[in-house]
Design a protein around this motif. Structure first.
Motif, PDB file in Angstrom:
ATOM      1  N   THR A  37      63.006  65.152  44.722  1.00  0.00           N
ATOM      2  CA  THR A  37      64.272  65.739  45.268  1.00  0.00           C
ATOM      3  C   THR A  37      63.929  66.849  45.995  1.00  0.00           C
ATOM      4  O   THR A  37      64.001  67.428  47.374  1.00  0.00           O
ATOM      5  CB  THR A  37      65.639  66.926  45.206  1.00  0.00           C
ATOM      6  N   ALA A  38      62.259  67.260  44.997  1.00  0.00           N
ATOM      7  CA  ALA A  38      62.133  68.896  45.926  1.00  0.00           C
ATOM      8  C   ALA A  38      60.794  68.156  47.291  1.00  0.00           C
ATOM      9  O   ALA A  38      60.907  68.376  48.320  1.00  0.00           O
ATOM     10  CB  ALA A  38      60.652  69.331  45.174  1.00  0.00           C
ATOM     11  N   PHE A  39      60.698  66.702  46.754  1.00  0.00           N
ATOM     12  CA  PHE A  39      59.675  66.364  48.265  1.00  0.00           C
ATOM     13  C   PHE A  39      60.414  65.361  49.270  1.00  0.00           C
ATOM     14  O   PHE A  39      60.074  65.139  50.261  1.00  0.00           O
ATOM     15  CB  PHE A  39      58.337  64.889  46.971  1.00  0.00           C
ATOM     16  N   VAL A  40      61.710  65.006  48.758  1.00  0.00           N
ATOM     17  CA  VAL A  40      62.874  64.761  49.476  1.00  0.00           C
ATOM     18  C   VAL A  40      62.704  65.808  50.926  1.00  0.00           C
ATOM     19  O   VAL A  40      62.665  65.759  51.723  1.00  0.00           O
ATOM     20  CB  VAL A  40      64.048  63.895  48.883  1.00  0.00           C
ATOM     21  N   CYS A  41      63.774  66.488  50.231  1.00  0.00           N
ATOM     22  CA  CYS A  41      63.773  67.860  51.209  1.00  0.00           C
ATOM     23  C   CYS A  41      62.376  68.104  51.834  1.00  0.00           C
ATOM     24  O   CYS A  41      62.468  68.762  53.241  1.00  0.00           O
ATOM     25  CB  CYS A  41      63.783  69.211  50.497  1.00  0.00           C
ATOM     26  N   ALA A  42      61.098  68.170  50.705  1.00  0.00           N
ATOM     27  CA  ALA A  42      60.134  68.543  52.324  1.00  0.00           C
ATOM     28  C   ALA A  42      59.641  67.867  52.987  1.00  0.00           C
ATOM     29  O   ALA A  42      58.996  68.567  54.373  1.00  0.00           O
ATOM     30  CB  ALA A  42      58.873  68.834  50.486  1.00  0.00           C
ATOM     31  N   VAL A  43      59.651  66.409  53.140  1.00  0.00           N
ATOM     32  CA  VAL A  43      59.501  65.276  54.301  1.00  0.00           C
ATOM     33  C   VAL A  43      60.845  65.628  55.024  1.00  0.00           C
ATOM     34  O   VAL A  43      60.131  65.796  56.532  1.00  0.00           O
ATOM     35  CB  VAL A  43      59.529  64.418  53.306  1.00  0.00           C
ATOM     36  N   LEU A  44      62.097  66.276  54.512  1.00  0.00           N
ATOM     37  CA  LEU A  44      63.093  66.275  55.627  1.00  0.00           C
ATOM     38  C   LEU A  44      62.584  67.585  56.755  1.00  0.00           C
ATOM     39  O   LEU A  44      62.854  67.896  57.710  1.00  0.00           O
ATOM     40  CB  LEU A  44      64.121  66.644  54.815  1.00  0.00           C
ATOM     41  N   PHE A  45      62.285  68.604  55.822  1.00  0.00           N
ATOM     42  CA  PHE A  45      61.661  69.631  56.685  1.00  0.00           C
ATOM     43  C   PHE A  45      60.469  69.792  57.630  1.00  0.00           C
ATOM     44  O   PHE A  45      60.512  70.097  58.027  1.00  0.00           O
ATOM     45  CB  PHE A  45      61.502  71.068  55.762  1.00  0.00           C
ATOM     46  N   MET A  46      59.462  68.696  57.359  1.00  0.00           N
ATOM     47  CA  MET A  46      58.762  68.361  57.515  1.00  0.00           C
ATOM     48  C   MET A  46      58.308  67.814  59.061  1.00  0.00           C
ATOM     49  O   MET A  46      58.119  67.317  60.414  1.00  0.00           O
ATOM     50  CB  MET A  46      57.135  68.193  57.074  1.00  0.00           C
ATOM     51  N   TRP A  47      59.029  66.950  58.885  1.00  0.00           N
ATOM     52  CA  TRP A  47      59.391  65.297  59.162  1.00  0.00           C
ATOM     53  C   TRP A  47      61.002  64.586  59.896  1.00  0.00           C
ATOM     54  O   TRP A  47      61.024  63.485  60.108  1.00  0.00           O
ATOM     55  CB  TRP A  47      58.264  64.125  58.534  1.00  0.00           C
ATOM     56  N   GLY A  48      61.771  65.528  59.159  1.00  0.00           N
ATOM     57  CA  GLY A  48      63.193  65.406  59.849  1.00  0.00           C
ATOM     58  C   GLY A  48      63.547  64.323  58.830  1.00  0.00           C
ATOM     59  O   GLY A  48      63.264  63.646  58.030  1.00  0.00           O
ATOM     60  N   PRO A  49      65.139  64.097  59.043  1.00  0.00           N
ATOM     61  CA  PRO A  49      65.592  63.271  58.182  1.00  0.00           C
ATOM     62  C   PRO A  49      64.786  61.692  57.966  1.00  0.00           C
ATOM     63  O   PRO A  49      64.873  61.240  57.120  1.00  0.00           O
ATOM     64  CB  PRO A  49      67.197  62.889  58.579  1.00  0.00           C
ATOM     65  N   TRP A  50      64.895  60.638  59.030  1.00  0.00           N
ATOM     66  CA  TRP A  50      64.452  59.725  59.095  1.00  0.00           C
ATOM     67  C   TRP A  50      63.513  58.976  57.928  1.00  0.00           C
ATOM     68  O   TRP A  50      63.877  58.092  57.413  1.00  0.00           O
ATOM     69  CB  TRP A  50      64.192  58.877  60.263  1.00  0.00           C
ATOM     70  N   PRO A  51      61.810  59.615  58.227  1.00  0.00           N
ATOM     71  CA  PRO A  51      61.391  59.335  57.019  1.00  0.00           C
ATOM     72  C   PRO A  51      61.670  59.523  55.278  1.00  0.00           C
ATOM     73  O   PRO A  51      61.728  59.444  54.326  1.00  0.00           O
ATOM     74  CB  PRO A  51      59.884  60.228  57.627  1.00  0.00           C
ATOM     75  N   ALA A  52      61.997  60.804  55.547  1.00  0.00           N
ATOM     76  CA  ALA A  52      63.023  61.190  54.029  1.00  0.00           C
ATOM     77  C   ALA A  52      64.340  60.218  53.900  1.00  0.00           C
ATOM     78  O   ALA A  52      63.916  59.951  52.412  1.00  0.00           O
ATOM     79  CB  ALA A  52      63.389  62.907  54.495  1.00  0.00           C
ATOM     80  N   ILE A  53      64.839  59.552  54.642  1.00  0.00           N
ATOM     81  CA  ILE A  53      65.740  58.841  54.289  1.00  0.00           C
ATOM     82  C   ILE A  53      65.204  57.285  53.804  1.00  0.00           C
ATOM     83  O   ILE A  53      65.572  56.635  52.458  1.00  0.00           O
ATOM     84  CB  ILE A  53      66.921  58.537  55.243  1.00  0.00           C
ATOM     85  N   VAL A  54      64.057  57.165  54.599  1.00  0.00           N
ATOM     86  CA  VAL A  54      63.215  55.624  54.091  1.00  0.00           C
ATOM     87  C   VAL A  54      62.758  55.652  52.852  1.00  0.00           C
ATOM     88  O   VAL A  54      63.056  55.052  51.626  1.00  0.00           O
ATOM     89  CB  VAL A  54      62.703  55.281  54.813  1.00  0.00           C
ATOM     90  N   MET A  55      62.323  57.213  52.845  1.00  0.00           N
ATOM     91  CA  MET A  55      61.509  57.492  51.553  1.00  0.00           C
ATOM     92  C   MET A  55      61.968  57.699  50.090  1.00  0.00           C
ATOM     93  O   MET A  55      61.856  56.390  48.943  1.00  0.00           O
ATOM     94  CB  MET A  55      60.487  58.219  51.632  1.00  0.00           C
ATOM     95  N   VAL A  56      63.308  58.094  50.902  1.00  0.00           N
ATOM     96  CA  VAL A  56      64.288  58.588  49.119  1.00  0.00           C
ATOM     97  C   VAL A  56      64.888  56.961  48.763  1.00  0.00           C
ATOM     98  O   VAL A  56      65.416  56.893  47.233  1.00  0.00           O
ATOM     99  CB  VAL A  56      65.366  59.449  49.307  1.00  0.00           C
TER     100      VAL A  56
END
Length: 672
Positions: free
Chosen positions: A76-95
């Motif tokens: 979850t820590a990396f999910v939020c970090a990706v969300l903060f830096m590159w927005g929701p779309w890469p975070a959704i794909v990765m998680v």
């Protein structure tokens, strides 16, 4: 636990469809966005974050019993970090990829895989709304430029929204097993603290990724240490909560699990059963063959237990030769079925140190809430039932307050039984026994009846064990013999010579009190002792003592005949059976009632009939309730029958009329 149907409107289906449809819709959009975007600006930090996210998704932080068994995912820590830096779309794909990999690896059901992907996507999207409201619009092309202290406000907002959406969606789907409130707030403090501790690492990941991204793997060190510490705690907890010999949960774990089942049952209204099991004659094995042999026997029995119970049942070793099984979501019949499977698993002998041993067990059953609302009551009552099973040699016993020596209801009923005996309010009913060849009357069985002024009819199975345990049995037997012999006299005066069977307890065969009673009573009423037949159980056959043999021999010499009742339910020695002065074998009603359900029972009944004939005595079937049972028994060579198909037990006046109408001439004499 089975989930409610997805096609039926419910809280479960509502939350599931909302999460899956919305979440997978977001995932499709995310795939399109990521697939059409340039990731040059994100580069290696994005790839490194994705790899670390996947690794941590496969390593949940499980905290042990009392907490979420699935743990907290550190990814979850990396999910939020990706969300903060590159927005929701890469975070959704990765998680989504990480969640599918983790769930498929764990072998979860398809509906859980779909739901988890959907709810994670919804949680990330909700967090993205907070970022957009804060005026930030990070993307793959335009990552978050710099992370500063002023960003802490919206970061905390993202944490709160992500956690809340995730918690509400998961609780809504799981609410069918308890309640929404329970799923939301049970263990809330610990669960939220663990999640926010993991979420708190996300700004550090952002700072490292923005400045020195090659050091990102170094962040795994504290997280992996935390994971290892959690694993060590689980290992120690498992060691403390399990028996080293059998590897079953121990008494402490059983108490914890039983409290969980009690809490669940109070919320849902479910019933469940508790079995307490004690191995018979285990001390003799230890004393004779040593503790190593005893340990082998315990390990073998633990294996039998595991094979006999249902997947959802909870098996424990309490200590010594005592075991327990919690049987969730079960009524009395289902719980008894489990107990019977356990007993059946012990039929085959076990070889220990080259010796063949036969394991036997006594099992006590208590049901929640009928036999106890709390842990202590349920355990005490299951323990009482276990000792009842051991003393009666029934093998399995359901808790009965009447048989519980510490029950206030038992003490009250005991006093009322003594009063009934003093006032001579007990009576006998009589059930005819007839020939299967010509339906002619062979005799009657006297059955004790107690019509309590306030409790109503009380079954003999309740008050006879009470009389045996309290010392009232001699008084009860004396009254039964007196009523029975007086009735034989009355029939004799009417010109009817009807043999009568009377049930006696094994406790009646200690000393010569019974023989003196019969001699005195038959002489007083002028009745031949040969008109009486005493029904004994297989317990008498098993308990061979010099004193008992002397009593049985004296009864035989007096002309009193013996019938072996409920044959097939106890432990009979063929040698002992051959030497006893028994003149009749009665087949237990449990075999008769199953004749058309089990070919095995047909075989057992045929074998008992053949055994009786080989010993030179008739076989009588009890509990015959249908004409088809009658015909089958007749074809098997059975000699007589007794049961409701012939006639119900009747009071003296009614049975006299019945006998007058059905008695053959051989049972009639001229009236005096």
């Amino acid at each position: 636990m089975a989930h409610p149907p997805l096609l039926k409107p419910s809280m479960f289906s509502g939350f599931w469809y909302t999460s899956v449809l919305l979440g997978w819709g977001l995932l499709v959009v995310a795939c399109v966005q990521v697939g059409t975007a340039s990731i040059t600006a994100a580069g290696l930090p994005l790839l490194m974050s994705a790899v670390l996210l996947l690794v941590l998704e496969l390593l949940p932080l499980v905290q042990g019993r009392g907490h979420d068994p699935h743990g907290v995912v550190m990814s979850t820590a990396f999910v939020c970090a990706v969300l903060f830096m590159w927005g929701p779309w890469p975070a959704i794909v990765m998680v989504s990829i990480a969640a599918m990999a983790s769930d498929l690896r764990a072998g979860k059901h398809w509906w859980k895989v779909l739901f988890n992907v959907g709810q994670y996507a919804c949680s990330v999207a909700a967090g993205a709304v907070v970022i957009w409201l804060a005026g930030q619009h990070p993307s793959l092309q335009h990552p978050l430029p710099r992370f500063s202290v002023s960003d802490i406000g919206w970061v905390v907002g993202v944490w709160v929204v992500y956690f809340t959406v995730n918690l509400v969606l998961v609780s809504g789907v799981l609410a069918h097993r308890s309640s929404l409130r329970s799923e939301l707030f049970d263990d809330f403090l610990h669960y939220s603290m663990m999640n926010f501790a993991v979420l708190g690492i996300s700004p550090i990941i952002v700072v490292v990724a923005q400045n020195v991204w090659p050091l990102l793997p170094a962040l795994l060190i504290p997280l992996l240490l935390l994971y290892r510490m959690a694993q060590m705690t689980l290992e120690k907890e498992h060691e403390a909560g399990h028996d080293a010999l059998t590897e079953l949960p121990n008494r402490s774990s059983m108490h914890f699990a039983l409290n969980d089942h009690l809490s669940h049952a109070r919320r849902t209204g479910d019933t469940f059963g508790l079995l307490l099991i004690d191995l018979d004659h285990f001390k003799e094995v230890n004393d004779s063959l040593g503790h190593h042999a005893g340990d082998e026997l315990l390990v073998h029995f633990a294996h039998c237990l595991r094979r006999s119970v249902r997947p959802q049942d909870y098996v424990t070793r309490l200590g010594g030769d005592e075991f327990a099984v919690i049987i969730p979501a079960a009524d009395e019949r289902a719980a008894r079925d489990v107990a019977e499977r356990i007993r059946d698993s012990l039929i085959e002998p076990v070889y220990v140190q080259g010796m063949q041993l036969q394991i036997e067990a006594s099992i006590g059953l208590a049901m929640h809430p009928e036999h106890g609302e709390g842990l202590e009551d349920l355990l005490r009552h299951a323990d009482s039932a276990m000792y009842t099973a051991k003393e009666s040699r029934e093998g399995i016993a359901l808790y009965s307050a009447v048989r519980d020596r510490n029950s206030t209801d038992r003490l009250s009923l005991l006093a009322e039984l003594r009063q009934a005996l003093d006032q001579h309010t007990l009576e006998l009913h009589y059930q005819p026994k007839v020939s299967l060849a010509d339906r002619g009357l062979l005799g009657v069985e006297a059955l004790i009846r107690w019509d309590h002024p306030t409790r109503g009819f009380i079954a003999p199975d309740y008050f006879i064990p009470l009389a045996e345990q309290s010392g009232l049995m001699p008084m009860l037997t004396a009254q039964v013999i007196e009523i029975a012999v007086a009735q034989l006299r009355d029939w004799s005066e009417l010109g009817l010579q009807v043999p009568m069977a009377v049930n006696i307890s094994p406790t009646d065969l200690t000393g010569h009190r019974l023989t003196h009673l019969l001699a005195q009573t038959t002489t007083t009423h002028g009745v031949a002792a040969g008109m009486l037949k005493l029904e004994i159980t297989e317990r008498v056959v098993a308990e061979e003592t010099e004193e008992m043999n002397s009593v049985l021999l004296t009864l035989h010499e007096m002309g009193v005949t013996l019938s072996l009742d409920d044959f097939g339910t106890g432990y009979s020695s063929m040698r002992r059976l051959k030497t006893l002065p028994i003149s009749e074998l009665k087949i237990d009603r449990s075999f008769v009632s199953s004749l058309f359900d089990s070919t095995a029972d047909v075989g057992i009944v045929r074998a008992v009939i053949d055994l009786a004939h080989a010993l030179g005595m008739p076989a009588i079937a009890e509990g015959v309730e249908t004409e088809s049972e009658w015909q089958l028994l007749h074809s098997l060579g059975c000699d007589g029958a007794q049961g409701w198909h012939i006639a119900r037990p009747m009071p003296a006046a009614d049975i006299t009329e019945w006998i007058t109408a059905h008695a053959p001439s051989s049972l009639r004499t001229d009236a005096a």
